[in-house]
Design an enzyme around this catalytic site. Structure first.
Site, mmCIF file in Angstrom:
data_model
loop_
_atom_site.group_PDB
_atom_site.id
_atom_site.type_symbol
_atom_site.label_atom_id
_atom_site.label_comp_id
_atom_site.label_asym_id
_atom_site.label_seq_id
_atom_site.Cartn_x
_atom_site.Cartn_y
_atom_site.Cartn_z
ATOM 1 N N GLU A 37 0.880 -1.161 0.000
ATOM 2 C CA GLU A 37 0.000 0.000 0.000
ATOM 3 C C GLU A 37 0.925 1.220 0.000
ATOM 4 O OE1 GLU A 37 -2.702 0.324 3.324
ATOM 5 O OE2 GLU A 37 -3.305 2.329 2.655
ATOM 6 N N ARG A 262 5.440 -12.413 9.797
ATOM 7 C CA ARG A 262 6.153 -11.172 9.489
ATOM 8 C C ARG A 262 7.566 -11.218 10.049
ATOM 9 N NH1 ARG A 262 2.289 -6.793 9.039
ATOM 10 N NH2 ARG A 262 3.984 -5.331 9.287
ATOM 11 N N LYS A 272 4.640 0.933 9.097
ATOM 12 C CA LYS A 272 4.711 2.234 8.429
ATOM 13 C C LYS A 272 4.061 3.337 9.254
ATOM 14 C CE LYS A 272 3.156 0.224 4.782
ATOM 15 N NZ LYS A 272 2.524 -0.071 3.496
HETATM 16 P P1 ATP Z 1 2.931 -1.976 7.784
HETATM 17 O O1 ATP Z 1 2.385 -2.547 9.038
HETATM 18 O O2 ATP Z 1 4.353 -1.649 7.842
HETATM 19 O O3 ATP Z 1 2.094 -0.846 7.235
HETATM 20 P P2 ATP Z 1 1.630 -3.559 5.863
HETATM 21 O O4 ATP Z 1 1.504 -5.032 5.883
HETATM 22 O O5 ATP Z 1 0.415 -2.783 6.143
HETATM 23 O O6 ATP Z 1 2.831 -3.176 6.774
HETATM 24 P P3 ATP Z 1 1.757 -3.346 3.037
HETATM 25 O O7 ATP Z 1 2.161 -2.212 2.207
HETATM 26 O O8 ATP Z 1 0.326 -3.725 3.046
HETATM 27 O O9 ATP Z 1 2.228 -3.043 4.510
HETATM 28 O O10 ATP Z 1 2.674 -4.600 2.746
HETATM 29 C C1 ATP Z 1 2.974 -5.100 1.483
HETATM 30 C C2 ATP Z 1 3.343 -6.543 1.614
HETATM 31 O O11 ATP Z 1 4.460 -6.689 2.490
HETATM 32 C C3 ATP Z 1 2.211 -7.336 2.217
HETATM 33 O O12 ATP Z 1 2.069 -8.529 1.483
HETATM 34 C C4 ATP Z 1 2.647 -7.607 3.616
HETATM 35 O O13 ATP Z 1 2.134 -8.814 4.072
HETATM 36 C C5 ATP Z 1 4.178 -7.626 3.491
HETATM 37 N N1 ATP Z 1 4.814 -7.220 4.749
HETATM 38 C C6 ATP Z 1 4.601 -6.088 5.449
HETATM 39 N N2 ATP Z 1 5.329 -6.075 6.580
HETATM 40 C C7 ATP Z 1 6.025 -7.230 6.604
HETATM 41 C C8 ATP Z 1 6.960 -7.815 7.521
HETATM 42 N N3 ATP Z 1 7.317 -7.195 8.651
HETATM 43 N N4 ATP Z 1 7.473 -9.021 7.213
HETATM 44 C C9 ATP Z 1 7.132 -9.638 6.075
HETATM 45 N N5 ATP Z 1 6.260 -9.153 5.178
HETATM 46 C C10 ATP Z 1 5.701 -7.964 5.428
HETATM 47 MG MG MG Z 2 -1.336 -2.750 5.093
#
Ligand code: ATP
Ligand code: MG
Length: 565
Positions: A37, A262, A272
């Site tokens: 995102e 994760r 983020k």
């Molecule tokens: P954040 O909590 O940092 O906002 P998010 O999962 O909301 O993380 P996205 O932009 O939706 O962020 O993530 C893109 C991809 O990266 C998704 O498939 C998510 O599952 C993966 N991802 C995000 N954080 C991690 C992590 N700490 N370890 C492994 N994969 C991750």
């Molecule tokens: Mg997300």
């Protein structure tokens, strides 16, 4: 070379894919995607997902898309879209012509929503957000049906069309899936599919005033793109039945979702939202502050994509969450830079040394090895003269036991140069601080050994005062003092665990002249100090270095203690 791309090592996801290939489940296709995102910069947790998705596609002759899941116009920005692409490329992956945006599917999603309404599987609901929450029930209590749940298909179609046309206020109505308000899974209790929101989208501008929700969008975007294995993190396990429901009711192509844990790293945070808070509150200088766990921060700090990929390969992929020790990341970058970073001499906290018996106007060029790990990297000349700088910490007037460096009357070796002996100490009259040392050198020890076989125990790095360049050096430490800043048993905010000493800036360091004109991003080992990288702030001849990591390998010690190596 280091063992960088160990992504081939097996894991449970690869086992699933191999099984699917055997049974020809997707006609032998493997098609993954990385779906960020664009509401922030990527962090090293994302790197795990990138390595996994792109790595699997590469290893099984498949494809991997980059898709922005941009359903939330109020939090998303073009700046993030740019930075994410830069970071994925920097990590070493290529989506070729497969760059997609969920927002490109808004029209298609609208059509899908209409189909569900026509099937009697979606309805327009006038409850407020608060009421919807109230009606949802809890984990232990079932929810209640919305009073709008039984609207006719015609009325729903009419209202939904008018939602799109902009007839209603933001937040006054939503489209909901008609599933089961008593489901033990809260995601299945008539989740919201579309909402009214007047906000300018970074791509679609003001075209839409209704936006699809993430859950509705995500699974269908995967379906539209023909993704075979939708790899995501564990928190989406509960949403899988909902995704299955949307795909099943619409009778469209059905990717297989697989969840993994994760990546968490100790002494930092990996969301983020939290990183944005640090940026907005000025705790750090930006998303690319070298203390941040973002890819842009790590890059600026001097991390290599190889080291990050290596970490991602070595930590493996599992179903159970855990926190990776940050010293393991540090170990990976040391391992990589040890092979490739040229050695130089730099004095961080200079102490002046005058060699009394060295001719005043003489300069010698000492030959120094660029990398003892790799003779192909050759040698360079380092100027030596009568007045030098050494590291303040390399002299003790009253040396404790086991301190083998310089002290009054003591002889040590200057790296690539001579043995010197300390014969005098000059102090500031007021403060008593040592400001200058006087030494003598032994001309017979040029190159670092003595013809009479005399031994010295300490070898110091140094620079020639007349030739050295001035530099600013930024020493970084952990961003947080607590291994898990989110462990808030005592109710504290994660920011209360920030390390007040995470940055120390040294302004009058001295580095050897070969570093003149070093370009931003260049990485070096400062002998005996650590690995350093030229910061982009360096301009117009002023050198600024970031310390990537010190030489002390705590991880190796941990492993040794665990008996692994
Ligand atoms: P954040 O909590 O940092 O906002 P998010 O999962 O909301 O993380 P996205 O932009 O939706 O962020 O993530 C893109 C991809 O990266 C998704 O498939 C998510 O599952 C993966 N991802 C995000 N954080 C991690 C992590 N700490 N370890 C492994 N994969 C991750
Ligand atoms: Mg997300």
């Amino acid at each position: 070379m280091t063992t960088t791309d160990s992504t081939l090592s097996s894991n449970f996801i690869r086992n699933i894919i191999e099984e699917d290939l055997k049974t020809n489940k997707y006609g032998g296709r493997v098609h993954t995607r990385f779906p960020p995102e664009p509401n922030g910069y990527l962090h090293i947790g994302h790197a795990k997902s990138i390595c996994l998705n792109f790595g699997i596609a590469a290893d099984y002759g498949g494809l991997c898309n980059l898709r922005f899941d941009d359903t939330n116009p109020t939090k998303e920005e073009a700046e993030y879209v740019e930075s994410i692409q830069e970071d994925v490329r920097w990590l070493g992956f290529d989506w070729e012509d497969r760059l997609f945006y969920a927002s490109d599917y808004f029209e298609q999603l609208y059509e899908y929503a209409v189909q569900l309404i026509k099937k009697g599987k979606a309805y327009v609901c006038d409850l407020s957000a608060g009421e919807i929450r109230e009606y949802r029930g809890t984990l232990t209590e079932p929810g209640k049906d919305s009073p709008y749940r039984n609207r006719s298909v015609e009325e729903n179609l009419d209202l939904f069309e008018r939602m799109r046309a902009g007839e209603f206020e933001d937040g006054s109505r939503v489209l909901r899936a008609k599933i089961d308000m008593a489901s033990p899974n809260l995601s299945m209790r008539d989740p919201v599919m579309c909402r009214i929101l007047r906000a300018t989208h970074h791509r679609t501008g003001d075209k839409w005033c209704i936006y699809p929700m993430y859950d509705f969008t995500h699974c269908l975007s995967d379906s539209i793109e023909g993704i075979t294995h939708s790899i995501c993190t564990l928190e989406f396990e509960n949403n899988r039945p909902l995704y299955d429901w949307f795909l099943g009711e619409l009778d469209v192509y059905h990717p297989q979702q697989i969840e993994f844990a994760r990546l968490n790293l100790s002494y930092t945070v990996m969301h983020k939202r939290m990183l944005l808070e640090l940026v907005e509150q000025g705790v750090v200088t930006g998303w690319d502050d070298p203390r941040m766990p973002t890819l842009s921060g790590l890059r600026r700090r001097g991390y290599t994509p190889e080291a990050i990929r290596n970490l991602c390969g070595r930590i493996g992929v599992a179903k159970a969450g855990s926190i990776v020790d940050i010293t393991f990341l540090e170990h990976c970058i040391r391992e990589d830079l040890n092979q490739r970073a040229p050695r130089v001499m730099g004095v961080l906290r200079p102490l002046k040394v005058v060699i009394d018996n060295y001719p005043e106007d003489q300069v010698e060029e000492m030959e120094a090895r660029n990398n003892p790990q790799d003779p192909r990297m050759g040698t360079r000349k380092v100027p030596f003269s009568r007045v030098l700088y050494i590291e303040r910490a390399d002299f003790r007037e009253d040396p404790p036991k086991k301190f083998f460096r310089l002290a009054p009357g003591r002889e040590v070796r200057l790296r690539y140069a001579y043995f010197i002996t300390c014969v005098g100490v000059v102090k500031d009259e007021q403060t008593g601080e040592v400001v200058e040392l006087h030494c003598t050198y032994d001309p017979a020890t040029r190159g670092g050994s003595s013809p009479d076989g005399r031994k010295v125990r300490g070898t110091l790095h140094w620079v020639s005062a007349a030739h050295a360049l001035e530099a600013e050096v930024r020493l970084y430490d952990r961003l947080f003092v607590k291994a898990n800043p989110l462990d808030d048993k005592d109710g504290s905010d994660f920011k209360s665990y920030l390390n007040p000493e995470s940055l120390e800036t040294l302004v009058s360091c001295r580095v050897e002249p070969s570093l003149a004109g070093a370009l931003p991003g260049s990485r070096y080992q400062f002998e005996r100090q650590g690995y350093f990288c030229v910061d982009p702030d360096a301009s117009g001849g002023a050198l600024v270095f970031n310390r990537t990591v010190s030489l002390r390998d705590t991880w190796a010690k941990i492993e040794k203690a665990q008996g692994k190596k």
